[in-house]
Design a protein around this motif. Sequence first.
Motif, PDB file in Angstrom:
ATOM      1  N   PHE A 107      -7.263  -4.533  -8.438  1.00  0.00           N
ATOM      2  CA  PHE A 107      -6.234  -5.251  -9.197  1.00  0.00           C
ATOM      3  C   PHE A 107      -5.739  -4.405 -10.364  1.00  0.00           C
ATOM      4  O   PHE A 107      -4.542  -4.343 -10.654  1.00  0.00           O
ATOM      5  CB  PHE A 107      -6.805  -6.585  -9.687  1.00  0.00           C
ATOM      6  CG  PHE A 107      -5.966  -7.279 -10.720  1.00  0.00           C
ATOM      7  CD1 PHE A 107      -4.610  -7.471 -10.536  1.00  0.00           C
ATOM      8  CD2 PHE A 107      -6.543  -7.752 -11.902  1.00  0.00           C
ATOM      9  CE1 PHE A 107      -3.829  -8.122 -11.502  1.00  0.00           C
ATOM     10  CE2 PHE A 107      -5.784  -8.391 -12.859  1.00  0.00           C
ATOM     11  CZ  PHE A 107      -4.423  -8.574 -12.664  1.00  0.00           C
ATOM     12  N   ALA A 108      -6.654  -3.699 -11.041  1.00  0.00           N
ATOM     13  CA  ALA A 108      -6.272  -2.876 -12.196  1.00  0.00           C
ATOM     14  C   ALA A 108      -5.374  -1.715 -11.797  1.00  0.00           C
ATOM     15  O   ALA A 108      -4.650  -1.166 -12.645  1.00  0.00           O
ATOM     16  CB  ALA A 108      -7.519  -2.355 -12.899  1.00  0.00           C
ATOM     17  N   ARG A 109      -5.367  -1.319 -10.521  1.00  0.00           N
ATOM     18  CA  ARG A 109      -4.500  -0.236 -10.073  1.00  0.00           C
ATOM     19  C   ARG A 109      -3.028  -0.569 -10.259  1.00  0.00           C
ATOM     20  O   ARG A 109      -2.202   0.322 -10.459  1.00  0.00           O
ATOM     21  CB  ARG A 109      -4.779   0.086  -8.601  1.00  0.00           C
ATOM     22  CG  ARG A 109      -6.144   0.691  -8.338  1.00  0.00           C
ATOM     23  CD  ARG A 109      -6.416   0.827  -6.839  1.00  0.00           C
ATOM     24  NE  ARG A 109      -7.759   1.367  -6.583  1.00  0.00           N
ATOM     25  CZ  ARG A 109      -8.288   1.512  -5.371  1.00  0.00           C
ATOM     26  NH1 ARG A 109      -7.578   1.138  -4.298  1.00  0.00           N
ATOM     27  NH2 ARG A 109      -9.513   2.008  -5.221  1.00  0.00           N
ATOM     28  N   ALA A 110      -2.680  -1.848 -10.165  1.00  0.00           N
ATOM     29  CA  ALA A 110      -1.273  -2.237 -10.324  1.00  0.00           C
ATOM     30  C   ALA A 110      -0.766  -1.919 -11.719  1.00  0.00           C
ATOM     31  O   ALA A 110       0.358  -1.429 -11.898  1.00  0.00           O
ATOM     32  CB  ALA A 110      -1.110  -3.723 -10.025  1.00  0.00           C
ATOM     33  N   GLU A 419      -0.043  -1.071  -0.802  1.00  0.00           N
ATOM     34  CA  GLU A 419       0.240   0.017  -1.744  1.00  0.00           C
ATOM     35  C   GLU A 419      -0.916   0.258  -2.716  1.00  0.00           C
ATOM     36  O   GLU A 419      -1.093   1.361  -3.219  1.00  0.00           O
ATOM     37  CB  GLU A 419       1.520  -0.286  -2.529  1.00  0.00           C
ATOM     38  CG  GLU A 419       2.769  -0.432  -1.678  1.00  0.00           C
ATOM     39  CD  GLU A 419       3.164   0.875  -1.021  1.00  0.00           C
ATOM     40  OE1 GLU A 419       3.099   1.915  -1.692  1.00  0.00           O
ATOM     41  OE2 GLU A 419       3.516   0.853   0.170  1.00  0.00           O
ATOM     42  N   LEU A 420      -1.700  -0.783  -2.992  1.00  0.00           N
ATOM     43  CA  LEU A 420      -2.818  -0.652  -3.928  1.00  0.00           C
ATOM     44  C   LEU A 420      -3.896   0.299  -3.414  1.00  0.00           C
ATOM     45  O   LEU A 420      -4.714   0.794  -4.200  1.00  0.00           O
ATOM     46  CB  LEU A 420      -3.445  -2.021  -4.191  1.00  0.00           C
ATOM     47  CG  LEU A 420      -2.601  -3.023  -4.997  1.00  0.00           C
ATOM     48  CD1 LEU A 420      -3.231  -4.404  -4.941  1.00  0.00           C
ATOM     49  CD2 LEU A 420      -2.452  -2.556  -6.436  1.00  0.00           C
ATOM     50  N   TYR A 427       1.767   2.621  -6.624  1.00  0.00           N
ATOM     51  CA  TYR A 427       0.926   2.578  -7.826  1.00  0.00           C
ATOM     52  C   TYR A 427       0.136   3.884  -8.015  1.00  0.00           C
ATOM     53  O   TYR A 427      -0.873   3.910  -8.713  1.00  0.00           O
ATOM     54  CB  TYR A 427      -0.060   1.410  -7.737  1.00  0.00           C
ATOM     55  CG  TYR A 427       0.600   0.088  -7.407  1.00  0.00           C
ATOM     56  CD1 TYR A 427       1.401  -0.567  -8.328  1.00  0.00           C
ATOM     57  CD2 TYR A 427       0.421  -0.495  -6.147  1.00  0.00           C
ATOM     58  CE1 TYR A 427       2.009  -1.775  -8.022  1.00  0.00           C
ATOM     59  CE2 TYR A 427       1.017  -1.708  -5.834  1.00  0.00           C
ATOM     60  CZ  TYR A 427       1.817  -2.341  -6.767  1.00  0.00           C
ATOM     61  OH  TYR A 427       2.411  -3.534  -6.455  1.00  0.00           O
ATOM     62  N   ARG A 428       0.603   4.959  -7.429  1.00  0.00           N
ATOM     63  CA  ARG A 428      -0.142   6.219  -7.422  1.00  0.00           C
ATOM     64  C   ARG A 428      -0.316   6.797  -8.836  1.00  0.00           C
ATOM     65  O   ARG A 428       0.509   6.575  -9.725  1.00  0.00           O
ATOM     66  CB  ARG A 428       0.559   7.250  -6.553  1.00  0.00           C
ATOM     67  CG  ARG A 428       1.950   7.623  -7.029  1.00  0.00           C
ATOM     68  CD  ARG A 428       2.646   8.546  -6.021  1.00  0.00           C
ATOM     69  NE  ARG A 428       4.011   8.834  -6.423  1.00  0.00           N
ATOM     70  CZ  ARG A 428       5.054   8.064  -6.145  1.00  0.00           C
ATOM     71  NH1 ARG A 428       4.868   6.940  -5.471  1.00  0.00           N
ATOM     72  NH2 ARG A 428       6.270   8.402  -6.538  1.00  0.00           N
ATOM     73  N   GLY A 429      -1.401   7.528  -8.997  1.00  0.00           N
ATOM     74  CA  GLY A 429      -1.595   8.298 -10.218  1.00  0.00           C
ATOM     75  C   GLY A 429      -1.990   7.484 -11.436  1.00  0.00           C
ATOM     76  O   GLY A 429      -2.818   6.573 -11.365  1.00  0.00           O
ATOM     77  N   TRP A 430      -1.369   7.830 -12.534  1.00  0.00           N
ATOM     78  CA  TRP A 430      -1.671   7.243 -13.843  1.00  0.00           C
ATOM     79  C   TRP A 430      -0.456   6.514 -14.392  1.00  0.00           C
ATOM     80  O   TRP A 430       0.659   7.040 -14.321  1.00  0.00           O
ATOM     81  CB  TRP A 430      -2.072   8.321 -14.844  1.00  0.00           C
ATOM     82  CG  TRP A 430      -3.307   9.077 -14.503  1.00  0.00           C
ATOM     83  CD1 TRP A 430      -3.420  10.078 -13.563  1.00  0.00           C
ATOM     84  CD2 TRP A 430      -4.598   8.910 -15.072  1.00  0.00           C
ATOM     85  NE1 TRP A 430      -4.710  10.538 -13.519  1.00  0.00           N
ATOM     86  CE2 TRP A 430      -5.457   9.847 -14.442  1.00  0.00           C
ATOM     87  CE3 TRP A 430      -5.120   8.073 -16.061  1.00  0.00           C
ATOM     88  CZ2 TRP A 430      -6.799   9.959 -14.765  1.00  0.00           C
ATOM     89  CZ3 TRP A 430      -6.458   8.192 -16.388  1.00  0.00           C
ATOM     90  CH2 TRP A 430      -7.288   9.117 -15.749  1.00  0.00           C
TER      91      TRP A 430
END
Length: 499
Positions: A107-110, A419-420, A427-430
């Motif tokens: 979830f935090a990746r979003a 996508e996650l 949501y890639r990278g930083w």
Amino acid sequence: MRNERRLADGRVELVDTRRVEASPLYNHDLAPVPVVRRNWTTYNYAALWVSMAHCIPTYMLASGLMAAGMNWSQALVTILLGNTIVLVPILLNSHPGTKYGIPFPVFARAAYGTMGSNVPALMRALVACGWFGIQAWIGGEALHTMFRTIVPGWATLLGAGMGGHTTTEWLSFLLFWGLNVFIIYRGMDLLREVENWAAPFVLVMTGALLWWAVSKGTGFGPLLAQPGKFHTLGEFFPVFVPSLTAMIGYWATLSLNMPDFTRFGRSQREQIVGQVVALPTTMSLFAAMGVMITSATTIIYGAPIWDPVQLVGRFSSPVIVAIAMFTAVVATLAVNIAANVVSPANDFANAFPRLVSFKTGGLITGLLGIIIQPWKLLADPSGYIFTWLLGYSGGLGSIAGVLIADYWIIRRRELGLEELYLADGAYRGWNWRAIAATAIGCAFAWGGLVIPALKPLYDYAWFVGFFVAGITHLALAPNRATVNAAAEFAEGSARSLSN
């Protein structure tokens, strides 16, 4: 066409998982839970909170406030208000878990990006490692007390030990630690079974201890008559504010990683009802028991005993001590696995998906829990409440502010599930905006530690981190009416807290 199926109740699952399974960001423990395996009911969530609330640290929370000078009513109001407030971010962050079947680090990746999500995940994991150590030490104390009543000479059986603790105390700690690791390796199904029967058992046993306290303290009247040392609002308020923040900090960890549990939910309604019914009521009830029993110790022994393990250790009957300590072991074991292993195990797995499984992450958690030296954190109630709980709340509040602002306001609860899990996905990278917002929130929350003029902000650490980070994240968001969004976030959060 998106590779997902949306149910009428709003829940989402992947249709074809082959693409995400080939991703370096995927492993079995982080995978989205298919709808057919989302089987946690209202009772399961209520039992989860009951078992997590009915534990020795909760008891020590209430009695620790009394040891700091509050009377029984001041302590209970502080605990009830703190748990009602923290229920708001808990429910807000629970929603994506149930909707998408994803754990907290995914979830935090979003909000933070697939790589950036390791920042909040590892911050949360380190706090959980500290809690794991605290609970393991308490469980070890209970085992040591139980063995001492059964085995003559147990306390000195293996020598004087080190660090002010005997060898058998260290052995009891390691035995309890090993029991936790065993359950970790058995998995989530065993955890659910332990939670379901541990919750009512612990409540009954604590009720028996309360009955003893009331009878020895000659009724409820003398217990409730125990005075606090704060007689005016001016005396009470400087202690109340950091105490309230510490109460929120107590569950600030779970306010982030509830998706680790709600991803197994059958519906949003069931997870919401289970949590709303169980958390404030059980925390207040169990804290009230702790307050009564601590008041009784002041009458019976002439001084408050805030640690129930030490209290029961004074009983003369080996049978009573053994039963009470077995209860303490069960209570501590149930809450330790649920609250302090599931999240960091997933967090470490998120950082190294191909190298670290849930079981390996749980073992890392256990080892770090020892390195943190929990016996020092529990040396006195002021260190437990005003250093440990208050200290980390600012960082976790900052993360909560970013996650809630991002999911509920910027993304309007819409995420790309596939996508996650893709290294080259949306949501890639930083997401450096989220990282910067979190850092700014932490700076304001913790600034009082080094800048005396900002000390009042540290007393409100969780609130300061939450609002500063959330509003900053909205202000930095691209292609948005950021001023209106920030105002909406501040107004909505304040309204939720006031309600």
